[in-house]
Scaffold this motif. Structure first.
Motif, mmCIF file in Angstrom:
data_model
loop_
_atom_site.group_PDB
_atom_site.id
_atom_site.type_symbol
_atom_site.label_atom_id
_atom_site.label_comp_id
_atom_site.label_asym_id
_atom_site.label_seq_id
_atom_site.Cartn_x
_atom_site.Cartn_y
_atom_site.Cartn_z
ATOM 1 N N VAL A 1 36.180 26.626 45.055
ATOM 2 C CA VAL A 1 34.979 26.603 44.213
ATOM 3 C C VAL A 1 34.450 28.021 44.080
ATOM 4 O O VAL A 1 34.348 28.747 45.066
ATOM 5 C CB VAL A 1 33.900 25.684 44.799
ATOM 6 C CG1 VAL A 1 32.614 25.768 43.977
ATOM 7 C CG2 VAL A 1 34.407 24.239 44.840
ATOM 8 N N GLN A 2 34.077 28.373 42.868
ATOM 9 C CA GLN A 2 33.490 29.700 42.605
ATOM 10 C C GLN A 2 32.205 29.535 41.818
ATOM 11 O O GLN A 2 32.094 28.644 40.972
ATOM 12 C CB GLN A 2 34.460 30.572 41.811
ATOM 13 C CG GLN A 2 35.696 30.991 42.587
ATOM 14 C CD GLN A 2 36.564 31.951 41.803
ATOM 15 O OE1 GLN A 2 36.631 31.891 40.585
ATOM 16 N NE2 GLN A 2 37.228 32.850 42.504
ATOM 17 N N LEU A 3 31.239 30.389 42.134
ATOM 18 C CA LEU A 3 29.997 30.444 41.389
ATOM 19 C C LEU A 3 29.926 31.797 40.701
ATOM 20 O O LEU A 3 30.048 32.836 41.364
ATOM 21 C CB LEU A 3 28.787 30.265 42.305
ATOM 22 C CG LEU A 3 28.693 28.978 43.101
ATOM 23 C CD1 LEU A 3 27.381 28.930 43.878
ATOM 24 C CD2 LEU A 3 28.797 27.760 42.204
ATOM 25 N N GLN A 4 29.734 31.794 39.397
ATOM 26 C CA GLN A 4 29.670 33.028 38.627
ATOM 27 C C GLN A 4 28.274 33.176 38.038
ATOM 28 O O GLN A 4 27.883 32.399 37.165
ATOM 29 C CB GLN A 4 30.718 33.013 37.508
ATOM 30 C CG GLN A 4 30.745 34.283 36.672
ATOM 31 C CD GLN A 4 31.214 35.473 37.474
ATOM 32 O OE1 GLN A 4 32.222 35.411 38.193
ATOM 33 N NE2 GLN A 4 30.497 36.582 37.359
ATOM 34 N N ALA A 5 27.556 34.170 38.544
ATOM 35 C CA ALA A 5 26.185 34.413 38.079
ATOM 36 C C ALA A 5 26.162 35.510 37.033
ATOM 37 O O ALA A 5 26.980 36.441 37.065
ATOM 38 C CB ALA A 5 25.297 34.793 39.255
ATOM 39 N N SER A 6 25.211 35.409 36.135
ATOM 40 C CA SER A 6 25.042 36.428 35.103
ATOM 41 C C SER A 6 23.591 36.442 34.639
ATOM 42 O O SER A 6 22.824 35.530 34.946
ATOM 43 C CB SER A 6 25.975 36.149 33.925
ATOM 44 O OG SER A 6 25.677 34.896 33.338
ATOM 45 N N GLY A 7 23.242 37.491 33.897
ATOM 46 C CA GLY A 7 21.930 37.541 33.283
ATOM 47 C C GLY A 7 20.961 38.533 33.884
ATOM 48 O O GLY A 7 19.860 38.707 33.368
ATOM 49 N N GLY A 8 21.331 39.165 34.975
ATOM 50 C CA GLY A 8 20.438 40.150 35.557
ATOM 51 C C GLY A 8 20.360 41.402 34.699
ATOM 52 O O GLY A 8 21.067 41.539 33.708
ATOM 53 N N GLY A 9 19.485 42.321 35.104
ATOM 54 C CA GLY A 9 19.369 43.561 34.369
ATOM 55 C C GLY A 9 18.076 44.272 34.667
ATOM 56 O O GLY A 9 17.362 43.931 35.613
ATOM 57 N N LEU A 10 17.801 45.271 33.847
ATOM 58 C CA LEU A 10 16.585 46.068 33.969
ATOM 59 C C LEU A 10 15.588 45.616 32.917
ATOM 60 O O LEU A 10 15.923 45.527 31.726
ATOM 61 C CB LEU A 10 16.922 47.550 33.782
ATOM 62 C CG LEU A 10 15.748 48.526 33.734
ATOM 63 C CD1 LEU A 10 15.004 48.538 35.068
ATOM 64 C CD2 LEU A 10 16.235 49.919 33.378
ATOM 65 N N VAL A 11 14.384 45.334 33.350
ATOM 66 C CA VAL A 11 13.355 44.868 32.426
ATOM 67 C C VAL A 11 12.021 45.478 32.819
ATOM 68 O O VAL A 11 11.785 45.760 34.002
ATOM 69 C CB VAL A 11 13.291 43.323 32.428
ATOM 70 C CG1 VAL A 11 12.883 42.793 33.789
ATOM 71 C CG2 VAL A 11 12.393 42.798 31.332
ATOM 72 N N GLN A 12 11.148 45.664 31.860
ATOM 73 C CA GLN A 12 9.815 46.190 32.158
ATOM 74 C C GLN A 12 8.931 45.088 32.718
ATOM 75 O O GLN A 12 9.131 43.900 32.430
ATOM 76 C CB GLN A 12 9.194 46.766 30.894
ATOM 77 C CG GLN A 12 9.828 48.078 30.439
ATOM 78 C CD GLN A 12 9.059 48.720 29.299
ATOM 79 O OE1 GLN A 12 8.381 48.039 28.543
ATOM 80 N NE2 GLN A 12 9.183 50.031 29.164
ATOM 81 N N GLY A 113 25.925 37.403 43.296
ATOM 82 C CA GLY A 113 24.674 38.147 43.195
ATOM 83 C C GLY A 113 24.570 38.917 41.899
ATOM 84 O O GLY A 113 25.559 39.477 41.410
ATOM 85 N N THR A 114 23.376 38.923 41.346
ATOM 86 C CA THR A 114 23.118 39.694 40.133
ATOM 87 C C THR A 114 21.810 40.456 40.328
ATOM 88 O O THR A 114 20.821 39.897 40.798
ATOM 89 C CB THR A 114 23.077 38.785 38.887
ATOM 90 O OG1 THR A 114 22.922 39.581 37.711
ATOM 91 C CG2 THR A 114 21.972 37.739 38.954
ATOM 92 N N GLN A 115 21.833 41.726 39.989
ATOM 93 C CA GLN A 115 20.677 42.592 40.236
ATOM 94 C C GLN A 115 19.616 42.403 39.159
ATOM 95 O O GLN A 115 19.921 42.450 37.960
ATOM 96 C CB GLN A 115 21.107 44.061 40.257
ATOM 97 C CG GLN A 115 19.971 45.055 40.429
ATOM 98 C CD GLN A 115 19.368 45.036 41.824
ATOM 99 O OE1 GLN A 115 20.083 45.037 42.826
ATOM 100 N NE2 GLN A 115 18.031 45.016 41.897
ATOM 101 N N VAL A 116 18.392 42.205 39.602
ATOM 102 C CA VAL A 116 17.230 42.191 38.711
ATOM 103 C C VAL A 116 16.324 43.342 39.123
ATOM 104 O O VAL A 116 15.901 43.420 40.285
ATOM 105 C CB VAL A 116 16.475 40.854 38.784
ATOM 106 C CG1 VAL A 116 15.161 40.943 38.013
ATOM 107 C CG2 VAL A 116 17.337 39.717 38.259
ATOM 108 N N THR A 117 16.059 44.223 38.188
ATOM 109 C CA THR A 117 15.186 45.367 38.453
ATOM 110 C C THR A 117 14.043 45.347 37.457
ATOM 111 O O THR A 117 14.276 45.333 36.244
ATOM 112 C CB THR A 117 15.946 46.695 38.349
ATOM 113 O OG1 THR A 117 17.038 46.685 39.269
ATOM 114 C CG2 THR A 117 15.026 47.861 38.682
ATOM 115 N N VAL A 118 12.825 45.337 37.978
ATOM 116 C CA VAL A 118 11.633 45.305 37.136
ATOM 117 C C VAL A 118 10.926 46.643 37.287
ATOM 118 O O VAL A 118 10.504 47.010 38.384
ATOM 119 C CB VAL A 118 10.696 44.156 37.518
ATOM 120 C CG1 VAL A 118 9.506 44.105 36.571
ATOM 121 C CG2 VAL A 118 11.449 42.829 37.509
ATOM 122 N N SER A 119 10.811 47.344 36.188
ATOM 123 C CA SER A 119 10.156 48.654 36.221
ATOM 124 C C SER A 119 8.689 48.516 35.859
ATOM 125 O O SER A 119 8.323 47.743 34.971
ATOM 126 C CB SER A 119 10.843 49.612 35.248
ATOM 127 O OG SER A 119 10.715 49.142 33.921
#
Length: 120
Positions: A1-12, A113-119
Motif C-alpha cells: 500500500v502506498q499513500l501519495q500526497a500532493s498539494g503543498g506549497g508556498l502561500v501568503q 509528506g508535503t511541505q506547506v509554508t505560509v509567509s
C-alpha cells in the motif's frame, strides 16, 4: 500500500491550499484517513481525521479554517485549508488505516509528506 500526497506549497498568510492524498495497492477497505503535521522542532500532531462513515475530528488550531473530506471510491482524502497562518507552516503527512485485500488485517500507512509554508 502506498499513500501519495500532493498539494503543498508556498502561500501568503490568509491564503488557501488544498491537499490531496491517494492510497493505492492491495486495499480491501480503509477505516480512518487523516492528516498530521510536523513543524521544525515539534512533535507530529493530528490536524484532521475522517472515518469511512464520515465522522470528523479536527485539531482546535484548525477548526473553522479547515475541512477534511474523502472519496471512498477513489481511496483519496482531501484537506482544504483556508485563512492560513504562519503557524500552519509544517510538513503535512497523510495517514490511512488500511484493511489489506490479501490478509484482511488493518495496518497504518503514511504518505511521504508535503511541505506547506505560509509567509507572513
Amino acid at each position: 500500500v502506498q499513500l501519495q500526497a500532493s498539494g503543498g506549497g508556498l502561500v501568503q498568510a490568509g491564503g488557501s491550499l488544498r491537499l490531496s492524498c491517494a492510497a493505492s495497492g492491495s486495499i480491501f477497505s480503509i477505516n480512518d484517513m487523516g492528516w498530521y503535521r510536523q513543524a521544525p522542532g515539534k512533535q507530529r500532531e493530528l490536524v484532521a481525521v475522517m472515518s469511512r462513515g464520515g465522522s470528523m475530528d479536527y485539531a482546535d488550531s484548525v477548526k473553522g479554517r479547515s475541512t477534511i473530506s474523502r472519496d471512498n471510491a477513489k481511496n483519496t482524502v482531501y484537506l482544504q485549508m483556508n485563512s492560513l497562518k504562519s503557524e500552519d507552516t509544517a510538513v503535512y503527512y497523510c495517514n490511512a488505516n488500511v484493511i489489506s485485500r490479501s490478509t484482511f488485517r488493518a495496518l497504518d500507512y503514511w504518505g511521504q509528506g508535503t511541505q506547506v509554508t505560509v509567509s507572513s
